[in-house]
Design an enzyme around this catalytic site. Structure first.
Site, PDB file in Angstrom:
ATOM      1  N   ASP A 182       4.711  -0.621  -3.834  1.00 33.71           N
ATOM      2  CA  ASP A 182       5.390  -0.631  -2.534  1.00 33.71           C
ATOM      3  C   ASP A 182       4.684  -1.495  -1.495  1.00 33.71           C
ATOM      4  O   ASP A 182       5.262  -1.837  -0.482  1.00 33.71           O
ATOM      5  CB  ASP A 182       5.643   0.790  -2.005  1.00 33.71           C
ATOM      6  CG  ASP A 182       4.390   1.625  -1.895  1.00 33.71           C
ATOM      7  OD1 ASP A 182       3.293   1.105  -2.186  1.00 33.71           O
ATOM      8  OD2 ASP A 182       4.513   2.814  -1.535  1.00 33.71           O
ATOM      9  N   ARG A 183       3.420  -1.858  -1.750  1.00 36.40           N
ATOM     10  CA  ARG A 183       2.716  -2.716  -0.787  1.00 36.40           C
ATOM     11  C   ARG A 183       2.780  -4.178  -1.205  1.00 36.40           C
ATOM     12  O   ARG A 183       3.029  -4.478  -2.377  1.00 36.40           O
ATOM     13  CB  ARG A 183       1.245  -2.313  -0.701  1.00 36.40           C
ATOM     14  CG  ARG A 183       1.034  -0.933  -0.145  1.00 36.40           C
ATOM     15  CD  ARG A 183      -0.441  -0.654   0.006  1.00 36.40           C
ATOM     16  NE  ARG A 183      -0.616   0.628   0.661  1.00 36.40           N
ATOM     17  CZ  ARG A 183      -1.653   0.957   1.410  1.00 36.40           C
ATOM     18  NH1 ARG A 183      -2.634   0.093   1.584  1.00 36.40           N
ATOM     19  NH2 ARG A 183      -1.731   2.139   1.977  1.00 36.40           N
ATOM     20  N   SER A 215      -0.821   5.554  -5.109  1.00 30.03           N
ATOM     21  CA  SER A 215      -0.610   4.251  -4.495  1.00 30.03           C
ATOM     22  C   SER A 215      -1.731   3.253  -4.768  1.00 30.03           C
ATOM     23  O   SER A 215      -2.031   2.946  -5.912  1.00 30.03           O
ATOM     24  CB  SER A 215      -0.401   4.448  -2.992  1.00 30.03           C
ATOM     25  OG  SER A 215      -0.036   3.242  -2.406  1.00 30.03           O
ATOM     26  N   HIS A 216      -2.383   2.806  -3.693  1.00 25.46           N
ATOM     27  CA  HIS A 216      -3.417   1.774  -3.807  1.00 25.46           C
ATOM     28  C   HIS A 216      -4.772   2.352  -4.182  1.00 25.46           C
ATOM     29  O   HIS A 216      -5.725   1.602  -4.349  1.00 25.46           O
ATOM     30  CB  HIS A 216      -3.534   1.069  -2.454  1.00 25.46           C
ATOM     31  CG  HIS A 216      -3.797   2.046  -1.348  1.00 25.46           C
ATOM     32  ND1 HIS A 216      -2.819   2.911  -0.909  1.00 25.46           N
ATOM     33  CD2 HIS A 216      -4.899   2.333  -0.644  1.00 25.46           C
ATOM     34  CE1 HIS A 216      -3.328   3.678   0.022  1.00 25.46           C
ATOM     35  NE2 HIS A 216      -4.591   3.355   0.211  1.00 25.46           N
ATOM     36  N   ASP A 245       0.587  -3.361  -5.093  1.00 24.38           N
ATOM     37  CA  ASP A 245      -0.398  -2.296  -5.313  1.00 24.38           C
ATOM     38  C   ASP A 245      -0.048  -1.426  -6.522  1.00 24.38           C
ATOM     39  O   ASP A 245       0.855  -1.748  -7.281  1.00 24.38           O
ATOM     40  CB  ASP A 245      -0.528  -1.435  -4.058  1.00 24.38           C
ATOM     41  CG  ASP A 245       0.718  -0.611  -3.790  1.00 24.38           C
ATOM     42  OD1 ASP A 245       1.809  -1.046  -4.202  1.00 24.38           O
ATOM     43  OD2 ASP A 245       0.603   0.469  -3.186  1.00 24.38           O
ATOM     44  N   LYS A 269       8.843   1.340   1.343  1.00 24.23           N
ATOM     45  CA  LYS A 269       8.430  -0.048   1.456  1.00 24.23           C
ATOM     46  C   LYS A 269       8.476  -0.655   0.069  1.00 24.23           C
ATOM     47  O   LYS A 269       8.468   0.070  -0.926  1.00 24.23           O
ATOM     48  CB  LYS A 269       7.064  -0.161   2.104  1.00 24.23           C
ATOM     49  CG  LYS A 269       5.943   0.624   1.437  1.00 24.23           C
ATOM     50  CD  LYS A 269       4.725   0.569   2.341  1.00 24.23           C
ATOM     51  CE  LYS A 269       3.513   1.233   1.718  1.00 24.23           C
ATOM     52  NZ  LYS A 269       3.525   2.698   1.888  1.00 24.23           N
ATOM     53  N   ASP A 293       1.594   1.358  -7.072  1.00 19.37           N
ATOM     54  CA  ASP A 293       2.974   1.822  -7.299  1.00 19.37           C
ATOM     55  C   ASP A 293       4.022   0.835  -6.821  1.00 19.37           C
ATOM     56  O   ASP A 293       5.219   1.156  -6.816  1.00 19.37           O
ATOM     57  CB  ASP A 293       3.186   3.196  -6.666  1.00 19.37           C
ATOM     58  CG  ASP A 293       3.006   3.173  -5.149  1.00 19.37           C
ATOM     59  OD1 ASP A 293       2.251   2.312  -4.656  1.00 19.37           O
ATOM     60  OD2 ASP A 293       3.618   4.013  -4.472  1.00 19.37           O
TER      61      ASP A 293
HETATM   62  C1  G16 Z   1       0.854   5.261   2.745  1.00 20.13           C
HETATM   63  C2  G16 Z   1       2.068   5.423   3.584  1.00 20.13           C
HETATM   64  C3  G16 Z   1       2.113   4.332   4.615  1.00 20.13           C
HETATM   65  C4  G16 Z   1       0.830   4.307   5.416  1.00 20.13           C
HETATM   66  C5  G16 Z   1      -0.346   4.183   4.482  1.00 20.13           C
HETATM   67  C6  G16 Z   1      -1.697   4.291   5.164  1.00 20.13           C
HETATM   68  O1  G16 Z   1       0.969   4.090   1.997  1.00 20.13           O
HETATM   69  O2  G16 Z   1       3.232   5.384   2.811  1.00 20.13           O
HETATM   70  O3  G16 Z   1       3.211   4.563   5.430  1.00 20.13           O
HETATM   71  O4  G16 Z   1       0.822   3.243   6.303  1.00 20.13           O
HETATM   72  O5  G16 Z   1      -0.293   5.208   3.527  1.00 20.13           O
HETATM   73  O6  G16 Z   1      -1.872   5.571   5.619  1.00 20.13           O
HETATM   74  P1  G16 Z   1      -3.271   6.088   6.110  1.00 20.13           P
HETATM   75  O7  G16 Z   1      -3.699   5.147   7.194  1.00 20.13           O
HETATM   76  O8  G16 Z   1      -2.988   7.483   6.593  1.00 20.13           O
HETATM   77  O9  G16 Z   1      -4.225   6.032   4.944  1.00 20.13           O
HETATM   78  P2  G16 Z   1       0.808   4.129   0.419  1.00 20.13           P
HETATM   79  O10 G16 Z   1       1.032   2.716  -0.023  1.00 20.13           O
HETATM   80  O11 G16 Z   1      -0.590   4.634   0.206  1.00 20.13           O
HETATM   81  O12 G16 Z   1       1.841   5.099  -0.056  1.00 20.13           O
END
Ligand code: G16
Length: 544
Positions: free
Chosen positions: A282-283, A114-115, A278, A377, A280
């Site tokens: 989704d953000r 992801s990010h 981000d 998302k 991938d």
């Molecule tokens: C993931 C989850 C999200 C979550 C985020 C932060 O996002 O898909 O639902 O809100 O992590 O999680 P944490 O606070 O546990 O780091 P992504 O965009 O990283 O897949």
């Protein structure tokens, strides 16, 4: 003649999926049989993949292509019938979710951290999404984790995987490898939800936008949708060519990491609308001219005005937000008379509500918003819904925000992150705070008095599943709130997240700096949890 190889292996410690799949340092994933063990555990944890159709793709980060080849060889050896792969091994997370649903696939493997940054020294990740297109539920990830603990062998096709650089079909043993264009299906879906003609006309009328793809997966999607289909001026999409290390950057769309976009949007010649996504895809981050929109506020505005887009013209069945997300959307839901669900952090918790038709829009403070069009998302979706609303109302971003706060009040909001904190110190902070909770109500910390304090747990209203230990909440008598939890997506040490919120309804006080408006909550929660003393930090590493 190629054939199935059965390779003996042993369990590897620490393959426990977090908030969103398994995320580790790239070097950890690259060391065989780390990836192989986890993929076999996924296949066995979901009950086997014999005869199944799977979608495979990732955000293009370092090791993406080699990992896709391993997954294809293992899917073939485990008896899968077909793998649908994005050309070059690329698929944004929302596009993968859509493809699983559109093609009626049995599930998918999405390669992304992801990010988190990418590259040999940075992070890699892998997650399994189910037949509804959404992240595996806790029950499924628990079964996958259990398999990682007793795995004895993995199955892999001996020959090379076919070239996934070319669109078309090839075979790997009996399995079909179908390489598809990763963009078109997703772009068509977006065109079916939004008023592209109105957005096109708005852009033609001089409305200027800047979309920062942060050298990540949304670049090609944004070029096609924003520039080719909607007619945004060439160059509106910046950093639009995906690179394996995201241009050496941190593909997290927040004011810190997307500072290039922030600078452009606060400059004298700023465009009317700015957005970023981000690693991938989704953000999302939304920013108007001189006006950053917090993710919680963005969710509230979208919930309020989604009916202006054709795909949501009939209104919303309900909305859902993660617990640490601000209650701004709750106020919109109350005004509309629709349900508002409060779930634990993690998109997987929205899946049942979306499947059951109880929520149409969902969102999180962590820059995630989406709807029932997929089960993830969706960054570009949020950008397009904003553009649709701006085109329909003819208003600017800051004007819309001012209208919104005037009507509903403003939930001032901020998240303070303390990164790479010593894990023991972070766990002790949470444990001690948990023990302290019953004694907090009535106590005074600076200007604030604690009203109640608890640890959030969730009972899914659809399948009755229970999730405990989902974050500590401290509510103050003036309506302010602080939440503390440890991140489930980091790969080094612990990340302590402190979520701060205070409601303001006084019309004269709606345009303050959030850090100023939240000063009392910041002071109170530090006094309660001893954040500075226990982390040894003088302040947060990241403020969003
Ligand atoms: C993931 C989850 C999200 C979550 C985020 C932060 O996002 O898909 O639902 O809100 O992590 O999680 P944490 O606070 O546990 O780091 P992504 O965009 O990283 O897949």
């Amino acid at each position: 003649m190629s054939q199935i190889q059965i390779i003996p292996t042993q369990p590897i410690a620490g393959q426990k999926p977090g908030t969103s799949g398994l995320r580790k340092k790239t070097s950890v994933f690259m060391e065989p049989p780390y990836l192989e063990n986890y993929v076999q555990a996924i296949f066995e944890g979901i009950g086997g993949v014999a005869g199944q159709t799977l979608v495979v793709g990732g955000d293009g980060r370092y090791f993406n292509d080699s990992a896709v080849a391993v997954i294809l060889r293992m899917a073939a050896a485990n008896g899968a019938a077909r793998c649908i792969v994005g050309q070059g091994g690329l698929l944004s997370t929302p596009a993968a979710s859509h493809l699983i649903r559109k093609r009626g696939a049995d599930g998918g493997l999405i390669l992304s951290a992801s990010h988190n940054p990418g590259g040999p020294e940075a992070d890699f990740g892998l997650k399994y999404n189910g037949p509804n297109g959404g992240p595996a539920t806790e029950a499924v990830t628990d079964r996958i984790f259990a398999r990682t603990l007793d795995i004895t062998e993995y199955h892999i096709w001996e020959g090379d995987a076919p070239d996934i650089g070319l669109i078309g079909e090839a075979h790997l043993g009996a399995m079909v490898v179908e390489v598809i264009d990763p963009i078109t299906d997703y772009a068509d879906l977006m065109e079916s939800l939004f008023d592209f003609a109105a957005i096109r006309a708005h852009l033609k009328g001089g409305f200027r936008l800047r979309f920062d793809a942060m050298h990540a997966i949304t670049g090609p999607y944004a070029h096609e949708i924003l520039e080719n289909r909607l007619g945004a001026a060439p160059g509106s999409v910046v950093n639009g060519t995906p690179s394996p290390d995201f241009g050496g950057g941190h593909p997290d769309p927040n004011p810190i990491w997307a500072h290039e976009l922030m600078t452009a949007m606060y400059a004298p010649d700023a465009p009317d609308f700015g957005a970023a996504s981000d690693g991938d895809g989704d953000r999302n981050m939304i920013v108007g001219r001189n006006c950053y929109v917090s993710p919680s506020d963005s969710l509230a505005v979208l919930a309020d005005l989604a009916h202006l887009a054709p795909g949501y013209a009939d209104g919303l069945a309900g909305v859902a937000r993660s617990m640490p997300t601000s209650a701004a959307v709750d106020r919109v839901a109350a005004a509309k008379g629709i349900d508002c669900f409060e779930t634990p952090t993690g998109w997987k918790f929205f899946g049942n509500l979306l499947d059951a038709g109880r929520a149409t829009l969902c969102g999180e403070e962590s820059a995630g918003t989406g709807s029932n069009h997929v089960r993830e998302k969706d960054g570009l979706w949020a950008v397009l819904l904003w553009l649709n609303i701006l085109a329909s109302t003819g208003k600017g971003v800051s004007e819309l925000m001012a209208d919104h706060w005037a009507r509903y009040g403003r939930n001032y909001y901020s998240r303070h992150d303390y990164e790479e904190v010593d894990s023991e110190a972070a766990n002790a902070l949470i444990a001690d705070l948990r023990a302290e909770l019953p004694a907090l109500p009535g106590k005074v910390f600076g200007a604030l008095t604690v009203e109640r304090a608890d640890e959030f747990s969730y009972d899914d209203p659809v399948d009755g599943s229970h999730a405990a230990g989902q974050g500590i909440r401290v509510y103050f008598t003036n309506g302010a709130r602080a939440v503390l939890r440890l991140s489930g997506t980091g790969t080094a040490g612990a990340t302590l997240r402190v979520y701060l919120e205070a409601l303001e309804t006084d019309p004269a006080a709606l345009h303050q700096d959030p850090q100023t408006a939240l000063a009392d909550v910041i002071t109170a929660i530090d006094a309660i949890a001893g954040i500075a003393a226990r982390t040894g930090r003088t302040g947060p590493d990241v403020i969003t």
